[in-house]
Design an enzyme around this catalytic site. Sequence first.
Site, PDB file in Angstrom:
ATOM      1  CB  SER A  21     -21.877  36.395  46.953  1.00 14.03           C
ATOM      2  OG  SER A  21     -23.204  36.199  46.472  1.00 14.03           O
ATOM      3  CB  VAL A  24     -31.151  35.750  44.954  1.00 15.91           C
ATOM      4  CG1 VAL A  24     -30.754  35.402  43.532  1.00 15.91           C
ATOM      5  CG2 VAL A  24     -32.408  34.998  45.364  1.00 15.91           C
ATOM      6  CG  ASP A  25     -28.201  31.990  42.480  1.00 16.45           C
ATOM      7  OD1 ASP A  25     -29.420  31.740  42.447  1.00 16.45           O
ATOM      8  OD2 ASP A  25     -27.554  32.337  41.486  1.00 16.45           O
ATOM      9  CB  SER A  26     -24.717  32.766  48.151  1.00 22.33           C
ATOM     10  OG  SER A  26     -24.992  34.145  48.310  1.00 22.33           O
ATOM     11  CG  LEU A  45     -15.367  34.769  51.016  1.00 22.60           C
ATOM     12  CD1 LEU A  45     -14.785  33.921  49.897  1.00 22.60           C
ATOM     13  CD2 LEU A  45     -14.760  34.381  52.357  1.00 22.60           C
ATOM     14  CB  CYS A 114     -12.443  33.417  42.141  1.00 20.68           C
ATOM     15  SG  CYS A 114     -13.100  33.948  43.728  1.00 20.68           S
ATOM     16  N   GLY A 138     -23.634  28.878  46.371  1.00 20.87           N
ATOM     17  CA  GLY A 138     -24.831  28.919  45.552  1.00 20.87           C
ATOM     18  C   GLY A 138     -24.610  28.497  44.118  1.00 20.87           C
ATOM     19  CB  CYS A 213     -16.668  40.116  40.807  1.00 24.01           C
ATOM     20  SG  CYS A 213     -15.073  39.534  41.442  1.00 24.01           S
TER      21      CYS A 213
END
EC number: 2.8.1.13
Length: 381
Positions: A21, A24-26, A45, A114, A138, A213
């Site tokens: 995305s 940081v997580d992904s 994406l 989503c 993530g 988002c």
Amino acid sequence: MTETSPPRPRTQPLRVLAAMSGGVDSAVAAARAAEAGHDVTGVHLALSANPQSFRTGARGCCTIEDSRDARRAADVIGIPFYVWDLAERFREDVVDDFVAEYEAGRTPNPCLRCNEKIKFAALLDKALALGFDAVCTGHYATVVLNDDGTRELHRASDMAKDQSYVLGVLDEKQLAHAMFPLGDTLTTKDEIRAEAERRGLAVAKKPDSHDICFIADGDTQGFLASRLGKAEGDIVDEAGTKVGTHEGAYGFTIGQRKGLRIGHPAADGKPRYVLDISPVNNTVTVGPAEALDVTALTAIKPRWCGTAPEGPGSYTAQLRAHGGETEVTAALADGELTVTFAEPVRGVAPGQAIVLYDGTRVVGSATIATTTRRTTEPTPA
């Protein structure tokens, strides 16, 4: 309810498509998947048809800035990277659905939609067609592989970061191709950021995105007004007496207290809350907090993370992405889920998702259709 063993690690290298995305997580999830020996390809994406604007602080995502951050992270990790345009599918399945649900007086969860329609349907279908074995994200959740080859979705090891609620729509086939490298991490978010910094990922200090988002400024009511137009109507009390006006019933959610703009206080001087939203006559009904107490509900469109339960059962339920658990009894009949709460709960609205748990295992998810309150008849969607 049964206790479960921790997830069994994957040992066979897989071809993995990592959804990146720009956060940081992904990025850390993709790095961990690559470090584990998997053949990882990163993909961002593009979900906006006109991604001209940059995020403001922690609001918004899927911007040009995010795409560039994801590409830089992939370069550091040393994996191929692509951008896939799913803007039209996202608009139809998530944004348009979000607007239509509010227009109908319901309260949708776009993140859950989503995951169901984009990340583990459109994206996963395309990944499998291209020969990938799994999609990596993530999210903080875990997939347990049982001895008989079946898979289960479980809460993350760290309950403070658990995101299994928004993944409750995944079925067993989708779980078979899902990878969540952060799910069994007993660390704080600061430690995840520290790991990103050690890996040289520039997104280590990037703020987390929050809210919806595709509404970067956080003004949901303004967003809906731009799509649906203003529609003045009455705000009434439980007796039907007009106590105020509004510019669109779609701008309210059940349980809402702030922003009601009621001209005069209630007779008892206590705050009033939104009890009901009627799109048919464009009326919003308000009343005391205790009138929000829900004792039971019915839910439709159930999706099971494995085999559908048989007969009535005792579970815990979660009603919001960041909500707590509550004990329930649930039974499935003719495709409709009937849920009874051990203790009344408040702020339950048609359109929300209810996710059932057996211990840490996610049993499944369904969309709330009607609620039964302590002193009222069922409220239809």
